[in-house]
Motif scaffolding. Sequence first.
Motif, PDB file in Angstrom:
ATOM      1  N   LYS A  57       0.822  -1.210   0.000  1.00 46.51           N
ATOM      2  CA  LYS A  57       0.000   0.000   0.000  1.00 46.51           C
ATOM      3  C   LYS A  57       0.857   1.263   0.000  1.00 46.51           C
ATOM      4  N   ILE A  60       1.933   1.703  -3.710  1.00 45.75           N
ATOM      5  CA  ILE A  60       0.915   2.214  -4.641  1.00 45.75           C
ATOM      6  C   ILE A  60       0.335   3.542  -4.191  1.00 45.75           C
ATOM      7  N   GLY A  61       0.929   4.122  -3.137  1.00 43.46           N
ATOM      8  CA  GLY A  61       0.547   5.475  -2.766  1.00 43.46           C
ATOM      9  C   GLY A  61      -0.720   5.590  -1.929  1.00 43.46           C
ATOM     10  N   LEU A  62      -1.177   4.492  -1.334  1.00 45.23           N
ATOM     11  CA  LEU A  62      -2.348   4.609  -0.461  1.00 45.23           C
ATOM     12  C   LEU A  62      -1.952   5.064   0.932  1.00 45.23           C
ATOM     13  N   GLU A  82      -1.215  16.648  -7.180  1.00 46.83           N
ATOM     14  CA  GLU A  82      -2.386  15.856  -7.567  1.00 46.83           C
ATOM     15  C   GLU A  82      -2.370  15.488  -9.041  1.00 46.83           C
ATOM     16  N   ILE A  86      -2.083  11.696 -10.600  1.00 48.55           N
ATOM     17  CA  ILE A  86      -3.115  11.067 -11.431  1.00 48.55           C
ATOM     18  C   ILE A  86      -2.500  10.513 -12.704  1.00 48.55           C
ATOM     19  N   ARG A  89      -0.669   7.357 -11.880  1.00 55.73           N
ATOM     20  CA  ARG A  89      -1.566   6.231 -11.607  1.00 55.73           C
ATOM     21  C   ARG A  89      -2.046   5.552 -12.877  1.00 55.73           C
ATOM     22  N   VAL A  94      -3.385  -2.026 -10.246  1.00 49.24           N
ATOM     23  CA  VAL A  94      -3.358  -2.791  -9.001  1.00 49.24           C
ATOM     24  C   VAL A  94      -4.452  -3.847  -8.997  1.00 49.24           C
ATOM     25  N   PHE A  96      -6.315  -6.045  -6.358  1.00 50.25           N
ATOM     26  CA  PHE A  96      -6.514  -6.255  -4.935  1.00 50.25           C
ATOM     27  C   PHE A  96      -6.915  -7.684  -4.655  1.00 50.25           C
ATOM     28  N   ALA A 100     -11.683  -6.352  -5.931  1.00 47.03           N
ATOM     29  CA  ALA A 100     -12.178  -4.997  -5.664  1.00 47.03           C
ATOM     30  C   ALA A 100     -12.942  -4.405  -6.839  1.00 47.03           C
ATOM     31  N   LEU A 101     -13.748  -5.219  -7.497  1.00 44.20           N
ATOM     32  CA  LEU A 101     -14.580  -4.697  -8.576  1.00 44.20           C
ATOM     33  C   LEU A 101     -15.697  -3.875  -7.964  1.00 44.20           C
ATOM     34  N   PRO A 114     -11.402   3.092 -16.334  1.00 40.74           N
ATOM     35  CA  PRO A 114     -10.225   3.916 -16.615  1.00 40.74           C
ATOM     36  C   PRO A 114     -10.169   4.381 -18.062  1.00 40.74           C
ATOM     37  N   ASP A 174      -1.910  -8.144  -4.979  1.00 43.04           N
ATOM     38  CA  ASP A 174      -1.975  -8.492  -3.558  1.00 43.04           C
ATOM     39  C   ASP A 174      -2.534  -9.907  -3.444  1.00 43.04           C
TER      40      ASP A 174
END
Lengths: 264, 382
Positions: A57, A60-62, A82, A86, A89, A94, A96, A100-101, A114, A174
Amino acid sequence: MSLLSPSGFETPIISAERITARFGEATILADVSFQVHPGEIFAILGGSGCGKTVLLKHLIGLYRPYTGAVRVLGMDIGEAEEGELIELRQRMGVLFQSGALLGSLTLFENVALPLRAYTDLSPAAVEEIVGMKLALVNLNGYQNHLPEELSGGMKKRAGLARAMALDPEILFFDEPTGGLDPVTAAEMDNLIKSINTGMGTTMVIVTHDLSSIFKVASRVIMLDKEARGIIAEGEPGLLRETTRDPRVIHFFNRQAGGLGEEEK
Amino acid sequence: MNSKTGVPAIYKFEVSVSGGGETTLAVFGRVSLKTLGRFREDVDLLFQRSAPQELRVDLAGLQYLDSAGALSLLTLRRRAESQSIPFRFVNAGEEAGRILALLDRATLHTPPLAPPQRPANLLEQAGESSRALAGDFLRVMEFVGELIRGLVFSLIHLRSVRWEDVIFYMKRAGMDGLPIVSLISFLIGLVIAFMSSLQLKQFGAYLYVASLVSIAIVRELGPLMTGIIVAGRSGSAFGAEIGTMMVNEEVDALRTMGFDPIRFLAVPKVLAAMIVVPLLTLYADVFGILGGLLIGVMFLDLTVYSYVDWTLWSITLFDIVSSLLKSVVFAALISGIGCQRGFEVRGGAAAVGSATTSAVVAAIFLIIVVDSIFAVILHYVR
């Protein structure tokens, strides 16, 4: 999509510099540094609670590190603005743990998300690309299905299709084979390998699936809970042969370590 | 287990001392979970009566041993060892030996890693509550800031708004809520008309029922009841939906794809609520007045014409506009706090449940507080 970064494979594509991660009073990771090179499949291993998902995490910048920096594709993600973030990204995808749909959207809409946000593609073009991405993960025809209608393995594959929608330079996973039966897990391994070979995408995988690691990873680091950092680094096969560290030996050989005397 | 209750011994001891000072404790029968307490007492007695120099436990007569029984025996050994008394088991059968070996590893005594949970005293509780409240207030303020930023951005860049989501929530919060809002306000109008008529009967002033109902409903009860219903229906739904997305890592996924969760998830909900709740309030107003009309016409001998005439005479445009303005504010509060509670969720189903509850309670509280403020302001503006 370039297969090699312009400066060749010497420049690391991800650079973790002396990361310390804390939750309240507890330090999970202390002074962790490593690099990932373009095109490699880099695995982060370790026992439960060693901080591998936390580390992911951060990459990935969380999360922002308590101290230290994470540099991805040349940019310090902790300090990036910001707009820059973006853009960055869009070059990272990623997957998950359970995919994480977005539950209220169909598979098509999930993968198209996206594409619609960051490109000017016509609806017809979007449809074509989504179809292609789903086909790459063997989900052709499932465009109109909702996530709740899919099995765990299928959700993961759909999540991967979405992560790959913009052809990112780096893919993060992950526990990609977590909870999968041996056959589906092997299929996931093959998928990861083929995408890496075919597209040259750098992969960072958090896992503790031993057979995956030996089949797929080109280089690994192993984290340890007590050490709060890296206790081993290198090519997995070589590590298994040459390591003297009992923690690493136990991990690679699937032995119970430390719980009482060895059974004679 | 109390040896005084006369329950027959399921095991028994035989103690003998050899010439060399070694005490032999021969155990016969069943040593198990049921005999755990008694065993401990008997061991205590043994140590009191005869201070053994050396202890040898003979298990030849043992007929049954479970894990609790094995634990008793191992505890006995530990006790002996702590008093530096040489100890050994003899004649342990194969099964007993296996169970003892299994437990031997597990009984390494570890002190608990976490300190025992003790209930906080009143002062600590007061301190904790204030801290929690202050923290909550700060987080809500942060969220409000981000939300306003998101709303302003959306109104400038209209194309960035997820309009399909706005329409979806408008249907859910508005259209689907119409039946219950109409029903409840109809009944309230009915009740107010009925109750007030009982008093106004004395003055023969039934016609005032019309104005009482219309003023009460349009100025206060319409927006208030609609707000409370929407809080229960939609405030909770927003909280639960976003909370579940937090648990499923969907919000994390949105962030890693470069989307701002507040703009993506909260703004459509808030916009939908702010559009639809005033309309619901208007409906509530109309149905409330209809409820009063029913009573007026059926029981109070009023004509429809006179009732409607008095109603329209009693309410002003100002009343209607301020009522709608209130409902817009309520809508923002309800949807805002619903989303904020959703974003706070960490963990699993229980956290989603408590966030949902908190969303409804906080929304209702805020509505009532703001309603009072409005009452004061509008009084002076009039």
